[in-house]
Design an enzyme around this catalytic site. Structure first.
Site, PDB file in Angstrom:
ATOM      1  CG  ASP A 133      -1.897  -1.132   1.252  1.00 59.75           C
ATOM      2  OD1 ASP A 133      -2.148  -1.708   0.173  1.00 59.75           O
ATOM      3  OD2 ASP A 133      -2.409  -1.456   2.331  1.00 59.75           O
ATOM      4  NE  ARG A 168     -21.114  -9.286 -18.983  1.00 62.21           N
ATOM      5  CZ  ARG A 168     -21.142 -10.485 -18.426  1.00 62.21           C
ATOM      6  NH1 ARG A 168     -20.369 -10.736 -17.359  1.00 62.21           N
ATOM      7  NH2 ARG A 168     -21.906 -11.440 -18.904  1.00 62.21           N
TER       8      ARG A 168
END
Length: 360
Positions: A133, A168
Site C-alpha cells: 500500500d 460490460r
C-alpha cells in the site's frame, strides 16, 4: 524478522542483511513467523527456540532474492495486544536469553509500531518499511509497492478483452484499506476510465453516469473502474470495517457492492475482479529487488555505525534514515488535492518536477 503481509522484495532484503552482517563478522538469527513466533519461544526450552529461529548463513540465503514472499514466514501480531495482556517483557526476555544484540525488523505499520516501542525502551532496532500500500509514514517508498502496481496494471489490461467481449463495465478491486495510492497509480498506468480511492467517497449519482458515458464513447463499448478495498460509497459503510478479521472478509467487498449498484441503476452488466493476493505474489520486479538490497545493506550500516532506533527510508529520491517512532506519528495517505481529481475520479497530473520516479 518479517511481520504483517508478505510482499515481493522481502527475500532480497533478508539476503542483503545477512550477507552484510556476515561481512562484519556477526552471526544472524532469523526469527520465524513474525512477533508471533518470538512469543512462542520459551528460553528454557531448546525445542521452541529451534522451531521459531533459523541460523541465517550464506547457504541459507543463496538464491532467495529470486523468490517472492519471505523465507522467514510472517504473522500479524502485536505483543502488546495479546489475550493475556502486554507481553513486551517476554519479548525482551527472549532477546536477552538468546544473546540478540540488535534487531532488524521488516514490516508495515503494525510491525514497525512495536519496533518503535522496543526502541523506545532502549533495545537497538533498525526498521525496514514494507507494504504494497506504500502507506508507512516517514518514507516515500516501501518494499513491495512497485511489484504490486506492476501486477495490477498487467491484470487490469488483460481483463479488457473479456470486458470488451461482453460490453460490460469492469470493476477491479485492489488492496488498500487506508491509502488509495496503489489503486491510483495502477489505474493511471493502465489508463482506466475511473479510479475510486480510499480517501474520497464515491457518489453513485456522479460516478455511474461517468462510467456509462465512458462505455458509450468507447468503440469497443466497455469501461473499466478501479476501486480501493478501503473505499466507501456515499451512504454506505466503509468496506474495511467489515468483521474485524485480519485475514478474511465476511462481506461481498466494495468491488461487489459497486458492481451491484452499477447493474441496478444502469442496467449495464459488470465484470468484477478482486486481484487481492495476486498483487503481492510471485517474484519481485527490478525496483523492489533494488530497494530490498539497498534497504538491507543500509540497515546493517546503521547498526555498524551505532544507530539504534532508526528506520531506513527513501525521501525525495535519496536513501536516508529517520527516527523509528516517525511511523507512530501518523498514516501516510494520498495527497488528494495534489494528485486526484475528485469530480472525475481520476489521477491528476499537473507537475512532475522534483517528484520521485515512482509517483506521478
Amino acid at each position: 524478522m518479517t511481520g504483517g503481509g508478505d510482499v515481493p522484495g522481502l527475500n532480497p532484503c533478508i539476503r542483503a542483511i545477512t550477507l552484510a552482517a556476515l561481512d562484519q563478522g556477526w552471526t544472524v538469527t532469523g526469527f520465524r513467523r513474525g512477533w508471533h513466533g518470538l512469543l512462542r519461544i520459551d528460553p528454557d526450552d531448546p525445542e521452541t527456540i529451534d522451531a521459531q529461529t533459523w541460523n541465517l548463513d550464506r547457504e541459507r540465503v543463496r538464491g532467495i532474492d529470486r523468490s517472492g514472499g519471505t523465507i522467514l514466514h510472517t504473522s500479524r501480531t502485536d505483543p502488546r495486544t495479546q489475550p493475556e495482556g502486554d507481553r513486551t517483557d517476554h519479548v525482551l526476555k527472549v532477546l536477552d536469553a538468546l544473546g540478540i544484540d540488535a534487531m532488524v525488523t521488516l514490516g508495515g505499520d503494525g510491525t514497525l509500531r512495536f519496533s518503535a516501542h522496543l526502541a523506545g525502551l532502549g533495545f537497538p532496532v533498525i526498521s525496514v518499511p514494507k507494504t504494497m500500500d506504500n502507506d508507512v509514514n516517514g518514507t516515500d517508498y516501501c518494499i513491495g509497492f512497485s511489484t504490486a502496481v506492476s501486477r495490477s496494471a498487467e491484470a487490469i489490461n488483460a481483463l479488457r478483452t473479456t470486458t470488451g467481449s461482453h460490453e460490460r463495465i469492469a470493476v477491479v478491486e485492489l488492496f488498500g484499506r487506508r491509502s488509495g495510492e496503489t489503486a491510483l497509480l495502477a489505474g493511471f498506468l493502465a489508463q482506466v476510465d475511473r479510479t475510486v480511492i480510499a480517501e474520497v467517497p464515491a457518489d453513485p449519482d456522479v460516478l455511474l453516469p461517468l462510467l456509462a458515458e465512458d462505455r458509450r464513447s468507447n468503440p469497443a463499448n466497455y469501461a473499466v473502474c478501479v476501486i480501493s478495498e478501503g473505499a466507501k460509497i456515499e451512504g454506505q459503510g466503509r468496506s474495511d470495517e467489515i468483521g474485524k478479521s485480519a485475514t478474511h472478509r465476511i462481506d461481498p467487498g466494495i468491488g461487489q457492492q459497486l458492481a451491484g449498484i452499477i447493474e441496478e441503476e444502469t442496467g449495464i452488466g459488470t465484470v468484477v475482479q478482486e486481484l487481492a493476493y495476486l498483487m503481492r505474489s510471485g517474484e519481485p520486479d527490478a525496483l523492489d529487488r533494488m530497494v530490498g538490497f539497498a534497504f538491507g545493506g543500509m540497515a546493517v550500516q546503521l547498526l555498524r555505525d551505532g544507530e539504534k532506533g532508526r528506520m531506513v527510508a527513501l525521501k525525495d529520491g535519496n536513501y536516508c534514515h529517520v527516527p523509528n517512532d516517525c511511523v507512530v506519528a501518523g498514516q501516510k495517505i494520498v495527497d488528494v488535492e495534489r494528485l486526484y481529481d475528485r469530480e472525475a475520479y481520476r489521477a491528476r497530473i499537473q507537475r512532475v518536477e522534483g517528484m520521485p520516479m515512482f509517483l506521478y
